[in-house]
Write an enzyme that holds these catalytic residues in place. Sequence first.
Site, PDB file in Angstrom:
ATOM      1  N   CYS A  50      13.029  15.664 -11.194  1.00 45.29           N
ATOM      2  CA  CYS A  50      12.712  16.441 -12.404  1.00 45.29           C
ATOM      3  C   CYS A  50      12.435  17.915 -12.117  1.00 45.29           C
ATOM      4  O   CYS A  50      12.300  18.705 -13.060  1.00 45.29           O
ATOM      5  CB  CYS A  50      11.515  15.824 -13.138  1.00 45.29           C
TER       6      CYS A  50
ATOM      7  N   HIS B 234       0.816  -1.225   0.000  1.00 46.38           N
ATOM      8  CA  HIS B 234       0.000   0.000   0.000  1.00 46.38           C
ATOM      9  C   HIS B 234       0.849   1.275   0.000  1.00 46.38           C
ATOM     10  O   HIS B 234       0.338   2.341   0.316  1.00 46.38           O
ATOM     11  CB  HIS B 234      -0.964   0.004   1.198  1.00 46.38           C
TER      12      HIS B 234
ATOM     13  N   CYS C 176       7.164  12.871 -13.365  1.00 48.58           N
ATOM     14  CA  CYS C 176       8.201  11.986 -13.937  1.00 48.58           C
ATOM     15  C   CYS C 176       8.125  10.563 -13.409  1.00 48.58           C
ATOM     16  O   CYS C 176       8.889   9.703 -13.823  1.00 48.58           O
ATOM     17  CB  CYS C 176       9.592  12.555 -13.682  1.00 48.58           C
TER      18      CYS C 176
END
Length: 236
Positions: free
Chosen positions: A142, A112, A123
Amino acid sequence: MAGMASIRNIVILTGAGVSAESGIDTFRDGGGLWERHRVEDVATPEAFARDPELVLRFYDMRREAIQTRQPNAAHAALARLDAAWPGELLIVTQNVDDLHERAGANRVLHMHGEHLNAWCTACDARSPWRGPLIARPACPECGERALRPDIVWFGEMPYRMDEIFAALREADLFVSIGTSGAVYPAAGFVRNARDLGARTLELNLEPSQGTLWFDEARHGPATELVPAWVEEMLAG
Ligand code: OAD
């Protein structure tokens, strides 16, 4: 349990009950998280789209809280079993805390997700994360401000199901610890394991919703039941 000597491969499913005695709230017990918050408000992709601040604040508080909690005797016993067990062993946890790891367990799979990761929706990178997400920090990979909690919400697919089923196929013993059996697919693992030939054992404070599916069920607090069971396993 009779015939323990023939057991080589073990799959252990853990839930919120394992961390309860560390002071982390469960979801469905009296006063549990889902009594105080509506799942639809904080734990669905729709909730995040509708009110990201509410959702981020909810998970920021939970992320902060788990870092103040310590593993308990149940986590420690499972880590001891993991270290000593010569056969295959996989701890499939529904928990999003890191208490199994902090107790020293290595063979842990978080189906989970994990509080201590952030997931970038731009990204797709997952980055270790300990602080808040409410201020929309940049993704370390990113640079986009598109991080969300790396938590599987209702309506989303749990992680690494192929690995879980591969382990269930090889399992001689399936043990479910501290989970209510309310949330699928995890709640169905006991039947999957049985169909695939494993013996099944429940360790929980009270009978779970799936208790009748288990070959054996022991009821009591995890910090008592789990160390005793691990002792039996390691004694052979
Ligand atoms: P629940 O809150 O549904 O169930 C916790 C279970 O642990 C109950 O059956 C309790 O009786 C038992 N329990 C409580 N204290 C215990 C103790 N000290 N020792 C042993 N057992 C104890 O939690 P989960 O079954 O883990 O999903 O919930 C499953 C999923 O539902 C969670 O992973 C979460 C939640 O929505 C997501 O967030 C995706």
